[in-house]
Design an enzyme around this catalytic site. Structure first.
Site, PDB file in Angstrom:
ATOM      1  N   HIS A   1       0.830  -1.199   0.000  1.00 12.47           N
ATOM      2  CA  HIS A   1       0.000   0.000   0.000  1.00 12.47           C
ATOM      3  C   HIS A   1       0.867   1.254   0.000  1.00 12.47           C
ATOM      4  CE1 HIS A   1       1.046   0.782   4.187  1.00 12.47           C
ATOM      5  NE2 HIS A   1       0.850  -0.520   4.411  1.00 12.47           N
TER       6      HIS A   1
ATOM      7  N   GLU B   1      -1.801  -7.113   7.999  1.00 12.34           N
ATOM      8  CA  GLU B   1      -0.459  -6.905   8.529  1.00 12.34           C
ATOM      9  C   GLU B   1      -0.296  -7.546   9.913  1.00 12.34           C
ATOM     10  OE1 GLU B   1       2.567  -6.755   8.131  1.00 12.34           O
ATOM     11  OE2 GLU B   1       3.016  -4.685   7.526  1.00 12.34           O
TER      12      GLU B   1
END
Length: 202
Positions: free
Chosen positions: A11, A80
């Site tokens: 990202h 994550e």
């Protein structure tokens, strides 16, 4: 069976800048959106998009999938690593509160787990589950995988057989792309190959 290709994309910059974000669900900043859009430009080599469920990945993945009319699958295991008590803190704040613990974590992630954090071994097993799911979903096709720096490091670790303790030595910049091809072998196994890391898609 044909080769399966994965473009692993981190990202862009989230709102709030650099910090231990982990499970925090911050959206992309304006800069982050620009980084990701620039990274893919108008190319469309993909057959499908896979994404972490966290907003900094999923919102861009949904935009790109809609623009190119591609199927999108959210893979929960691609989220994550959770940093526990370090979540939301900047590096200097962790250093001030926890002293040498941060150095221990960077040097050997297996030997030190931040308070309340997801142990690196558990994270590795979760990413291995995601990797198996992704290969089944994308078999024979070219997939864009929008996820996180920690996830990409562990995917590359599993592809290359790197030591788990040293994963933080792999740099994964915002909006960077890494390509892995999975080649079917005559014996029915699969051989994953790193084609490039932190490059640009063509």
């Amino acid at each position: 069976m044909s080769v399966t290709t994965f473009d692993l994309m981190r990202h862009g910059e989230p709102e709030g800048g650099r910090k231990f974000r982990g499970a925090l669900d911050d959206p992309l900043s304006a800069t982050g959106w620009a980084q990701m859009r620039a990274a893919v430009a108008d190319v469309r080599p993909w057959d499908l998009v896979l994404s972490s469920p966290l907003r900094r990945c999923a919102e861009f993945a949904a935009e790109l999938a809609e623009r190119h009319e591609l199927p999108l699958t959210v893979v929960p295991e691609l989220r994550e690593i959770g940093f526990g008590a370090w979540e939301g803190l900047r590096v200097r704040e962790v250093e001030a509160r926890y002293g040498e613990a941060l150095t221990r974590f960077w040097r050997d992630a297996e030997s030190y787990t931040p308070p309340g954090a997801e142990p690196i071994g558990e994270f590795d097993r979760r990413v291995a589950t995601a990797w198996a799911q992704m290969q089944a979903i994308a078999a024979g096709r070219h997939a864009l995988v929008v996820c996180h720096g920690g996830v990409i490091r562990l995917l590359l670790r599993q592809v290359l057989g790197l030591p788990l303790a040293r994963i933080w030595r792999v740099d994964v910049p915002y909006a960077a792309l890494s390509r892995v091809e999975v080649h079917p072998e005559p014996d029915g196994s699969a051989l994953p190959v790193l084609v490039f890391h932190a490059g640009r898609v063509a």
